[in-house]
Enzyme design. Structure first.
Site, PDB file in Angstrom:
ATOM      1  N   ASN A 104       0.794  -1.225   0.000  1.00 40.39           N
ATOM      2  CA  ASN A 104       0.000   0.000   0.000  1.00 40.39           C
ATOM      3  C   ASN A 104       0.830   1.281   0.000  1.00 40.39           C
ATOM      4  O   ASN A 104       0.421   2.286  -0.574  1.00 40.39           O
ATOM      5  CB  ASN A 104      -0.946   0.036   1.201  1.00 40.39           C
ATOM      6  CG  ASN A 104      -1.748   1.321   1.229  1.00 40.39           C
ATOM      7  OD1 ASN A 104      -2.562   1.568   0.337  1.00 40.39           O
ATOM      8  ND2 ASN A 104      -1.495   2.183   2.211  1.00 40.39           N
ATOM      9  N   ASP A 198      -8.213   5.142   0.457  1.00 39.59           N
ATOM     10  CA  ASP A 198      -6.985   4.861  -0.304  1.00 39.59           C
ATOM     11  C   ASP A 198      -5.760   5.208   0.541  1.00 39.59           C
ATOM     12  O   ASP A 198      -4.860   4.403   0.722  1.00 39.59           O
ATOM     13  CB  ASP A 198      -7.005   5.691  -1.602  1.00 39.59           C
ATOM     14  CG  ASP A 198      -5.852   5.357  -2.555  1.00 39.59           C
ATOM     15  OD1 ASP A 198      -5.048   4.463  -2.232  1.00 39.59           O
ATOM     16  OD2 ASP A 198      -5.774   5.994  -3.619  1.00 39.59           O
ATOM     17  N   ASP A 235      -1.325  -7.303   3.004  1.00 41.99           N
ATOM     18  CA  ASP A 235      -1.537  -6.280   4.018  1.00 41.99           C
ATOM     19  C   ASP A 235      -2.411  -5.142   3.490  1.00 41.99           C
ATOM     20  O   ASP A 235      -2.345  -4.787   2.314  1.00 41.99           O
ATOM     21  CB  ASP A 235      -0.166  -5.712   4.425  1.00 41.99           C
ATOM     22  CG  ASP A 235      -0.264  -4.696   5.542  1.00 41.99           C
ATOM     23  OD1 ASP A 235      -0.648  -5.087   6.651  1.00 41.99           O
ATOM     24  OD2 ASP A 235       0.033  -3.502   5.294  1.00 41.99           O
ATOM     25  N   GLU A 265      -5.774  -9.044   4.383  1.00 38.36           N
ATOM     26  CA  GLU A 265      -6.179  -8.338   5.592  1.00 38.36           C
ATOM     27  C   GLU A 265      -7.151  -7.235   5.189  1.00 38.36           C
ATOM     28  O   GLU A 265      -6.752  -6.129   4.853  1.00 38.36           O
ATOM     29  CB  GLU A 265      -4.959  -7.717   6.292  1.00 38.36           C
ATOM     30  CG  GLU A 265      -5.337  -6.988   7.560  1.00 38.36           C
ATOM     31  CD  GLU A 265      -4.430  -5.816   7.892  1.00 38.36           C
ATOM     32  OE1 GLU A 265      -4.384  -5.449   9.064  1.00 38.36           O
ATOM     33  OE2 GLU A 265      -3.772  -5.266   6.994  1.00 38.36           O
TER      34      GLU A 265
END
Ligand code: CA
Length: 495
Positions: A104, A198, A235, A265
Site C-alpha cells: 500500500n 486509499d 496487508d 487483511e
C-alpha cells in the site's frame, strides 16, 4: 487430505536482533509434526526503520536483508541467507511459507522531490481542495545501497497518489499528489471509511501507474525465484484498489502455482463490506474473520454473561466459510497495539477449539499463544506497561487434535447460553471427537452418536477431566465439562 492449519510466526514485539529466521528453521520440523501446514512469516524486506522495523513500513521490496540500507544489512528477523534457510527448512518439512506483502505504501524515501499537491480533508478524503500548490515531498526511492541489483526501478512522484507531510511550505495532513494518474482523485475500489480510504500512511502507492503495476508483478515472480512461496498474506487490502489484487493474485497463480494460498487483511467486521470486496476480487482470496475475533474478545470480557450459543453470529465463517481465515489474536490486536481487542487467556482454549476443531474455516494460530511473549511498551494512557502473554497450555494439543480427531460430518449443540458442544462424527478411516465447553458453571451435554457407538468409551484428550464416558445402548452419552473450561472427548481406543 491434510487440513490446512496456519501459524502466524511472529508478533508485534518479536525481539530485535535477527533471531526469528533461525528460529523458524529450528522449529520447522516440530511444527510439521504438530500439524502446522502453513507458516505466515513477517515481511522479509527492508523497512524504513531498518533492523527494528516490524516490516509494515516498506522501504525496499528487493532487500531481503542483503544490502546495507537503513542502517543495517539484516532486517529485524535476520539476513537474507537465514531467510532462505528458514524457507528451505519449511519446504523440506512440507510446510508452506506464506509471505507478508505490504504494497500500500512506501516509507523512508531516499530523496525529496518538487511536487504538486492539493490539501485533503483528513476526515472526508473525498473533499480535495481545488487549489494546487508546489512543495517538497519524500517520494523518490533510488535504493543507493542496492545499486540496481535485482531491479533498476526508481520510484518517484509518478508512483504515488498521496503523502502526509510536505516541506517548503512545511505542513502535515493528507495531500493528494497531482501527477499523470487519476486526474487528481484517489484510487477507487477501496474501503469507504473516511469517504475514501486509499490513503493510510507514508507515500501511498499509485496502482494506476502501469509501470508500478508491472514492477509489483515482477517482484512477486522474483520472490518465487529466491525462496519457496506457498502463498501470500496481503496487508492493508482496504486501502488498495480491489482490481489490483484481483489481477495480481491471478498473475501469481498463473506464474507460480494455481494452489497458492492467499489471505487478505481486509480488517472489517461487516459482512456486507467483505462480501462486496470478495465479489470485486472474483472470490480469489481468503479474508480474516474480524467479526469472530471480536466475538471472542467480547466473550472473554463478559464471562458467563456472554451467550456462547451465539458465538458465530455475524461471523465470516458462518456466512462465507470457504473464504474465512479464523483467528483468536494477531500482531495488531495484542495488548498495546493499534486494534487492541485482545482475548483474555482463560477464554483462549475455548476460542482455539472453536476455530481448530470445526469443519469450517482455515484456523490461524498466533505465535505468543503457542510459545509465549513478554514485552514492555507505552499504552494509550501514556504509562509503561509490562505485558506477559502466557503459553496457552492446551494449544499444542488442540492443534494435534485437529489432525487426529477433527474429521467427518459435524453436528452442533449450540443450544445453551453458557454450555455448548459440537460433534465431529469421524470418517471410515479417521476418528471424530466431541468438544464441550462452558463459559459459566460446570455442565454436561447429552449427545447422540448413533447406535453404532453403543458401548464405546470416551476420554478427554486434553486431560482436563479424568473420568470415562461410556455411550449407552441408544447411542447417547452425556459429556461433562468443568466451569469456564473445555474438554475434547475422543474414543479411548484412539488416544
Ligand atoms: Ca492506498
Amino acid at each position: 487430505m491434510t487440513q490446512r492449519t496456519l501459524l502466524q510466526f511472529f508478533h508485534w514485539y518479536t525481539p530485535n536482533g535477527g533471531r526469528l529466521w533461525k528460529e523458524v528453521a529450528e522449529k520447522a520440523e516440530a511444527l510439521a509434526s504438530m500439524g502446522i501446514t502453513d507458516v505466515w512469516l513477517p515481511p522479509a524486506y527492508k523497512g524504513a526503520a531498518g533492523s527494528s522495523s516490524v516490516g509494515y513500513d516498506t522501504y525496499d521490496l528487493f532487500d531481503l536483508g542483503e544490502f546495507n540500507q537503513k542502517g543495517s544489512v539484516a532486517t529485524k528477523y535476520g539476513d537474507r541467507t537465514s531467510f532462505e534457510n528458514a524457507c528451505n527448512a519449511l519446504q523440506i518439512n512440507g510446510v508452506r511459507a506464506i509471505h507478508d506483502v505490504v504494497f500500500n505504501h512506501k516509507m523512508g524515501a531516499d530523496e525529496k522531490e518538487r511536487v504538486k499537491v492539493r490539501r485533503v480533508n483528513a476526515d472526508d478524503r473525498t473533499q480535495i481542495e481545488d487549489d494546487t500548490f508546489e512543495a517538497l515531498a519524500h517520494t523518490r526511492f533510488t535504493f543507493p545501497g542496492r545499486q540496481d541489483k535485482h531491479s533498476k526501478f526508481v520510484w518517484d512522484k509518478q508512483c504515488f497518489s498521496g503523502v502526509d507531510v510536505v516541506e517548503q511550505p512545511d505542513e502535515t495532513g493528507v495531500f493528494k499528489l497531482v501527477n499523470e494518474y487519476g486526474e487528481g482523485q484517489w484510487n477507487e475500489q477501496v474501503d469507504d471509511e473516511l469517504g475514501n480510504f486509499d490513503y493510510l500512511m507514508g507515500a501511498d502507492v499509485e496502482f494506476r501507474n502501469n509501470a508500478v503495476y508491472e514492477e509489483l508483478k515482477y517482484w512477486g515472480r522474483w520472490l518465487n525465484e529466491q525462496v519457496a512461496v506457498g502463498g501470500f498474506r496481503l496487508d492493508a487490502a482496504k486501502h488498495i484498489p480491489a482490481w489490483f489484487f484481483r489481477d495480481w493474485v491471478g498473475h501469481m497463480r498463473d506464474s507460480i502455482s494455481p494452489d497458492l494460498f492467499v489471505v487478505a487483511e481486509y480488517w472489517h467486521p461487516d459482512m456486507a463490506a467483505l462480501g462486496s470486496y470478495l465479489d470485486l476480487v472474483d472470490k480469489q482470496l481468503m479474508l480474516f474473520d474480524v467479526a469472530l475475533h471480536h466475538s471472542f474478545h467480547d466473550a472473554s470480557k463478559q464471562g458467563a454473561n456472554f451467550d456462547i450459543s451465539r458465538i458465530f453470529d455475524g461471523s465470516l465463517v458462518a456466512s462465507m466459510p470457504d473464504h474465512a481465515v479464523t483467528l483468536v489474536d494477531n500482531h495488531d490486536t495484542q495488548p498495546l497495539q493499534s486494534l487492541e481487542a485482545t482475548v483474555d487467556p482463560w477464554f483462549k482454549p475455548l476460542a482455539y477449539a472453536l476455530i481448530l476443531l470445526r469443519e469450517q474455516g482455515v484456523p490461524c494460530v498466533f505465535y505468543p499463544d503457542l510459545f509465549g511473549g513478554s514485552y514492555r511498551d507505552t499504552g494509550d494512557d501514556g504509562n509503561e506497561h509490562d505485558i506477559d502473554m502466557p503459553v496457552i497450555e492446551c494449544l499444542s494439543k488442540l492443534v494435534e487434535a485437529r489432525n487426529q480427531f477433527a474429521h467427518g460430518p459435524q453436528t452442533d449443540y449450540l443450544d445453551h447460553p453458557s454450555c455448548i458442544a459440537f460433534v465431529r462424527h469421524g470418517t471410515v478411516d479417521l476418528p471424530g471427537c466431541v468438544t464441550v465447553m462452558s463459559n459459566g458453571n460446570a455442565g454436561e451435554k447429552s449427545v447422540d452418536l448413533g447406535a453404532e457407538a453403543a458401548g464405546v468409551s470416551f476420554r478427554d484428550y486434553l486431560g482436563h477431566r479424568d473420568d470415562e464416558v461410556v455411550v449407552g445402548d441408544d447411542g447417547k452419552a452425556s459429556f461433562p465439562v468443568h466451569g469456564g473450561g473445555i474438554s475434547v472427548w475422543v474414543r479411548a481406543d484412539a488416544m
